[in-house]
Design an enzyme around this catalytic site. Sequence first.
Site, short mmCIF file in Angstrom:
data_model
loop_
_atom_site.label_atom_id
_atom_site.label_comp_id
_atom_site.label_asym_id
_atom_site.label_seq_id
_atom_site.Cartn_x
_atom_site.Cartn_y
_atom_site.Cartn_z
N CYS A 1 47.95 54.44 -15.38
CA CYS A 1 48.78 54.77 -14.20
C CYS A 1 50.09 53.98 -14.17
O CYS A 1 51.01 54.35 -13.45
CB CYS A 1 47.99 54.51 -12.93
SG CYS A 1 46.60 55.64 -12.77
N HIS B 1 53.17 54.37 -7.22
CA HIS B 1 52.16 55.19 -7.86
C HIS B 1 51.27 55.78 -6.77
O HIS B 1 50.92 55.10 -5.80
CB HIS B 1 51.35 54.34 -8.83
CG HIS B 1 50.15 55.05 -9.37
ND1 HIS B 1 50.24 56.27 -9.97
CD2 HIS B 1 48.83 54.71 -9.37
CE1 HIS B 1 49.04 56.66 -10.33
NE2 HIS B 1 48.16 55.74 -9.98
N ASN C 1 46.56 62.14 -7.71
CA ASN C 1 46.96 61.11 -8.67
C ASN C 1 47.19 61.78 -10.04
O ASN C 1 46.23 62.14 -10.72
CB ASN C 1 45.86 60.05 -8.76
CG ASN C 1 46.20 58.92 -9.71
OD1 ASN C 1 47.16 59.01 -10.48
ND2 ASN C 1 45.41 57.86 -9.67
O1 UT7 Z 1 45.15 55.14 -10.22
C1 UT7 Z 1 44.32 54.34 -10.98
C2 UT7 Z 1 43.75 53.25 -10.18
N1 UT7 Z 1 42.75 53.75 -9.28
C3 UT7 Z 1 42.81 53.49 -7.99
O2 UT7 Z 1 43.73 52.89 -7.52
C4 UT7 Z 1 41.64 53.93 -7.14
C5 UT7 Z 1 41.18 52.80 -6.27
N2 UT7 Z 1 40.01 53.13 -5.48
C6 UT7 Z 1 40.05 54.00 -4.42
O3 UT7 Z 1 41.08 54.58 -4.14
C7 UT7 Z 1 38.81 54.14 -3.59
O4 UT7 Z 1 37.90 53.14 -3.91
C8 UT7 Z 1 38.11 55.51 -3.75
C9 UT7 Z 1 38.99 56.59 -3.15
C10 UT7 Z 1 37.83 55.79 -5.20
C11 UT7 Z 1 36.80 55.50 -2.95
O5 UT7 Z 1 37.04 55.17 -1.60
P1 UT7 Z 1 36.22 54.01 -0.89
O6 UT7 Z 1 36.69 53.95 0.49
O7 UT7 Z 1 36.33 52.77 -1.72
O8 UT7 Z 1 34.76 54.60 -0.90
P2 UT7 Z 1 33.44 53.95 -1.55
O9 UT7 Z 1 33.43 54.13 -3.02
O10 UT7 Z 1 33.24 52.57 -1.00
O11 UT7 Z 1 32.34 54.86 -0.92
C12 UT7 Z 1 32.06 54.84 0.50
C13 UT7 Z 1 31.03 55.91 0.80
C14 UT7 Z 1 29.81 55.84 -0.13
O12 UT7 Z 1 28.67 56.22 0.61
P3 UT7 Z 1 27.64 55.12 1.15
O13 UT7 Z 1 27.13 54.41 -0.08
O14 UT7 Z 1 28.44 54.22 2.04
O15 UT7 Z 1 26.62 55.94 1.86
C15 UT7 Z 1 30.08 56.90 -1.15
O16 UT7 Z 1 28.93 57.42 -1.75
O17 UT7 Z 1 31.60 57.19 0.60
C16 UT7 Z 1 30.79 57.94 -0.31
N3 UT7 Z 1 31.66 58.79 -1.08
C17 UT7 Z 1 32.01 60.02 -0.66
N4 UT7 Z 1 31.69 60.73 0.43
C18 UT7 Z 1 32.22 61.95 0.55
C19 UT7 Z 1 32.27 58.53 -2.27
N5 UT7 Z 1 33.00 59.59 -2.63
C20 UT7 Z 1 32.85 60.53 -1.67
C21 UT7 Z 1 33.39 61.82 -1.48
N6 UT7 Z 1 33.04 62.48 -0.36
N7 UT7 Z 1 34.22 62.39 -2.36
#
Ligand code: UT7
Length: 352
Positions: free
Chosen positions: A137, A277, A307
């Site tokens: 990225c 980004h 992205n």
């Molecule tokens: O560009 C390259 C570099 N990459 C980045 O900068 C990405 C950085 N990371 C992020 O942007 C975020 O971490 C994500 C968007 C990938 C995820 O968001 P988050 O707020 O960190 O969510 P999480 O992984 O902590 O998940 C929270 C909850 C989980 O459920 P439980 O365990 O709390 O019950 C996940 O299973 O959200 C759930 N979850 C979803 N729910 C609905 C994860 N993905 C989804 C989804 N829809 N698509």
Amino acid sequence: MKNFFFICLFSVCFNTKHFYLMSSTNSVITGLGMYVPEYRLTNDELSTMVDTSDEWITTRIGIKERRIMKDKDKASAYMGAQAVKQLLEKTGTKPEEIDLVICATVAPDYIFPATGIIIADMAGLKNAYAFDVHAACSGFLYAMTVADKFIKAGKEKKIIVVGAEKMSSIVDYTDRKTCPIFGDGASAVLVEPTEEKIGVMDYILRSDGVGVKYLRMNAGGSLNPATEETVRNREHFIYQEGQPVFKYAVTHMADVSAEIMERNNLTADDIAWLVPHQANLRIIDATARRMELDPAKVMINIQKYGNTTAATIPLCLCEWEKQLHKGDNLILAAFGAGFTWGSIWLKWGYNS
Ligand code: UT7
């Protein structure tokens, strides 16, 4: 003896002046081009593919839809070449005038040869040589910095930096944690020398191998070549542990944006635009807050394209081109796999 002293002094001054003249060359962006595929994959359609919702994706990431290249015979090089052709047309540049193409991509058409070479071929850049830069990225920032060095070295006069990413080819559409994030697209910039005090003013680039643990493609490289098992285990797709990546991204992208301002004595008032980004709206907001920047000065199109990895920053530049004025101070900032991250202070080069 006295004459000898004056001759020495003159020679030092001449050489210093000569050196000053040589080193006063800057590299500046003089044109832009972009390409995104027509197909819009909306959050609602994604919700029929995995267990997710428009509400979750919008609030956690900030994306409403992303573009997808549906044609099986068209990939990153095709999209890159389309962006390059638009750039050539807009700037009135002949294909044979281009000396070098630097392509940033994590979704190359092939592991080898370089996608930049295929782009140059497709766009008819007969006199250009080409290579790829692999910085995920942050790829556009890395490739821009390489172009800056080539321009300052003096030999190449017209360089195209292109980010081209068919991310849909490496996204697992059964994994709800990653599939909402990415989209396809390409964008290209023309970089040329100038004696004016515009263009790339300063840059900070960083990398840290701690990132391999959290964000990578597991198989297909020399460590873990493709086998029936790697395919069965879906190891040829993006693997990401979102939360740790998020934490590193928020801190590093904000830090490096603030650092480049501080060391150049730039205040928020001096900055016309932050060009971040587009990985997550929350990361962008945190970076802008750290820079104490008015949110109206932040380029955001993540809701439309998601992205697109190395293409996000030049896609923003393209879409905001008409609002940019010569001399505007832009801070470009990115964070990605590796980890890689960085910022560039750019003085915009033209009014369109
Ligand atoms: O560009 C390259 C570099 N990459 C980045 O900068 C990405 C950085 N990371 C992020 O942007 C975020 O971490 C994500 C968007 C990938 C995820 O968001 P988050 O707020 O960190 O969510 P999480 O992984 O902590 O998940 C929270 C909850 C989980 O459920 P439980 O365990 O709390 O019950 C996940 O299973 O959200 C759930 N979850 C979803 N729910 C609905 C994860 N993905 C989804 C989804 N829809 N698509």
